[in-house]
Design an enzyme around this catalytic site. Structure first.
Site, PDB file in Angstrom:
ATOM      1  CG  ASP A 179      -2.012  -1.228   1.265  1.00  8.84           C
ATOM      2  OD1 ASP A 179      -1.924  -1.900   0.378  1.00  8.84           O
ATOM      3  OD2 ASP A 179      -2.407  -1.357   2.228  1.00  8.84           O
ATOM      4  CG  ASP A 227      12.875  -0.011  15.240  1.00  6.49           C
ATOM      5  OD1 ASP A 227      11.832  -0.333  15.897  1.00  6.49           O
ATOM      6  OD2 ASP A 227      13.640  -1.020  15.088  1.00  6.49           O
ATOM      7  CB  SER A 271      -6.846  -4.786   9.891  1.00  6.28           C
ATOM      8  OG  SER A 271      -7.219  -6.098   9.716  1.00  6.28           O
ATOM      9  CD  GLU A 316      -7.867 -10.683  10.686  1.00  5.71           C
ATOM     10  OE1 GLU A 316      -8.080 -11.338  11.974  1.00  5.71           O
ATOM     11  OE2 GLU A 316      -8.007 -11.429   9.526  1.00  5.71           O
ATOM     12  CE1 TYR A 359      -1.644  -7.079  10.897  1.00  2.00           C
ATOM     13  CE2 TYR A 359      -4.115  -7.249  11.078  1.00  2.00           C
ATOM     14  CZ  TYR A 359      -3.156  -6.568  10.371  1.00  2.00           C
ATOM     15  OH  TYR A 359      -3.091  -5.707   9.460  1.00  2.00           O
TER      16      TYR A 359
END
Length: 330
Positions: free
Chosen positions: A20, A62, A133, A135, A157
């Site tokens: 993406d 990071d 998401s 999810e 997740y």
């Protein structure tokens, strides 16, 4: 703070080397936006992106380094922030649940806070888009799922994404133009083979040439699959909408993994796909929703968004891409 719609001068894209992120960076560059991309230190894909899109300014940081994330946001001073970074694999999240929480849950909270601080510092609105998401819904009791569906994740997740999703709402209440785009499955030839869809299309092309088999997990799971660039378009529209809201981004139709396999193998020239597929129980996830399907009616009404590529065409494009790779046509 209400945002005035329009093309921004600067945008920050995290996860810019991913599927993406690459499509989004290309679009923003075409629009004349100064694009800044966040990459992890030593990212092997950064050099390839720099060659393909030299206009993108890359920043190494990071996601677990809070100070580094804040410095990047302050240096870029973006009008739009797209957070696409984090753990991208549901299966991997079961192996590394703590890292998943840190990178896909806590890092978005840091970025949201940094965006709000930048908005307060400059007095200029900052639009923040979180790539959420399906999810987060887990095994939803209603279908299709929309923005009002209860958030009940089943995986590490999904839980990390759910935390970030809620934090978007928290920062929206504080005046940040923060939007959560709840993305259902979306694919393209840029998916890495660690994703089952790309594993299937690559296997179909290989088996058509050489024979053999491929091992897969749950063939009965049903998912709502769309074309990745369409979903990137929805995120841009959400960032530039006059008001910040949450949007489900989905096609509204489902197909089983077995349907994906059958279509991919057919495009590769194989009719009897079952002779070449082995089910490996070890590839099944500890817990997963049997069916996920989204209702993107709100995105259609408010953003004027609609998918442009069908499931069949998406699979065909992925197979053709992998066929061209094998032939050396790329």
């Amino acid at each position: 703070m209400q945002r005035t719609p329009g093309v921004p001068a600067r945008a920050l894209v995290t996860g810019v080397t991913g599927q993406d992120g690459g499509y989004l960076a290309e679009r923003l560059v075409r629009e004349g936006v100064q694009v800044h991309g966040l990459v992890r230190p030593g990212c092997p894909d950064a050099d390839g992106l720099a060659r393909r899109l030299p206009q993108v300014h890359l920043h190494a940081a990071d996601l677990s380094d809070e100070d580094a994330l804040r410095r990047v946001v302050a240096q870029v001073a973006p009008q739009e922030v797209y957070n696409l970074a984090g753990i991208s694999s549901v299966a991997y999240s079961w192996q590394e649940p703590v890292a998943t929480a840190r990178l896909s849950g806590l890092a978005p909270a840091v970025l949201l806070d940094a965006a709000l601080h930048e908005q307060d510092r400059t007095g200029e609105p900052v639009a923040f888009v979180q790539a959420s998401s399906a999810e987060i819904f887990g095994a939803a009791e209603v279908a299709p799922q929309d923005e009002s569906t209860p958030v009940r994740p089943l995986s590490p997740y999904g839980a990390a994404k759910a935390y970030a999703h809620h934090m978007v709402q928290v920062y929206r209440s504080r005046g940040l133009h923060a939007t959560s785009c709840i993305l259902f499955n979306h694919e393209s030839p840029r998916r890495p083979p660690t994703f089952v869809t790309r594993k299937i299309t690559q296997a179909a092309v290989r088996i058509a040439r050489e024979g053999g088999t491929v091992e897969l997990g749950n063939l009965e799971a049903r998912r709502d699959w769309g074309w990745a660039p369409d979903y990137v378009d929805a995120m841009v529209r959400a960032a530039r909408h006059a008001t910040a809201e949450d949007f489900v981004v989905a096609t509204g139709t489902t197909h089983a993994v077995a349907d994906f396999v059958a279509l991919a193998f057919r495009h590769a020239g194989i009719e009897d796909w079952r002779a070449h597929v082995r089910v490996d129980e070890a590839l099944r996830r500890p817990a997963e929703a049997r069916e996920q399907v989204g209702d993107a009616g709100k995105a259609r009404r408010l953003l004027g968004w609609a998918p442009t590529v069908t499931f069949e065409e998406m699979v065909a494009r992925m197979v053709q891409h992998d066929r061209d790779d094998v032939r050396g046509d790329r």
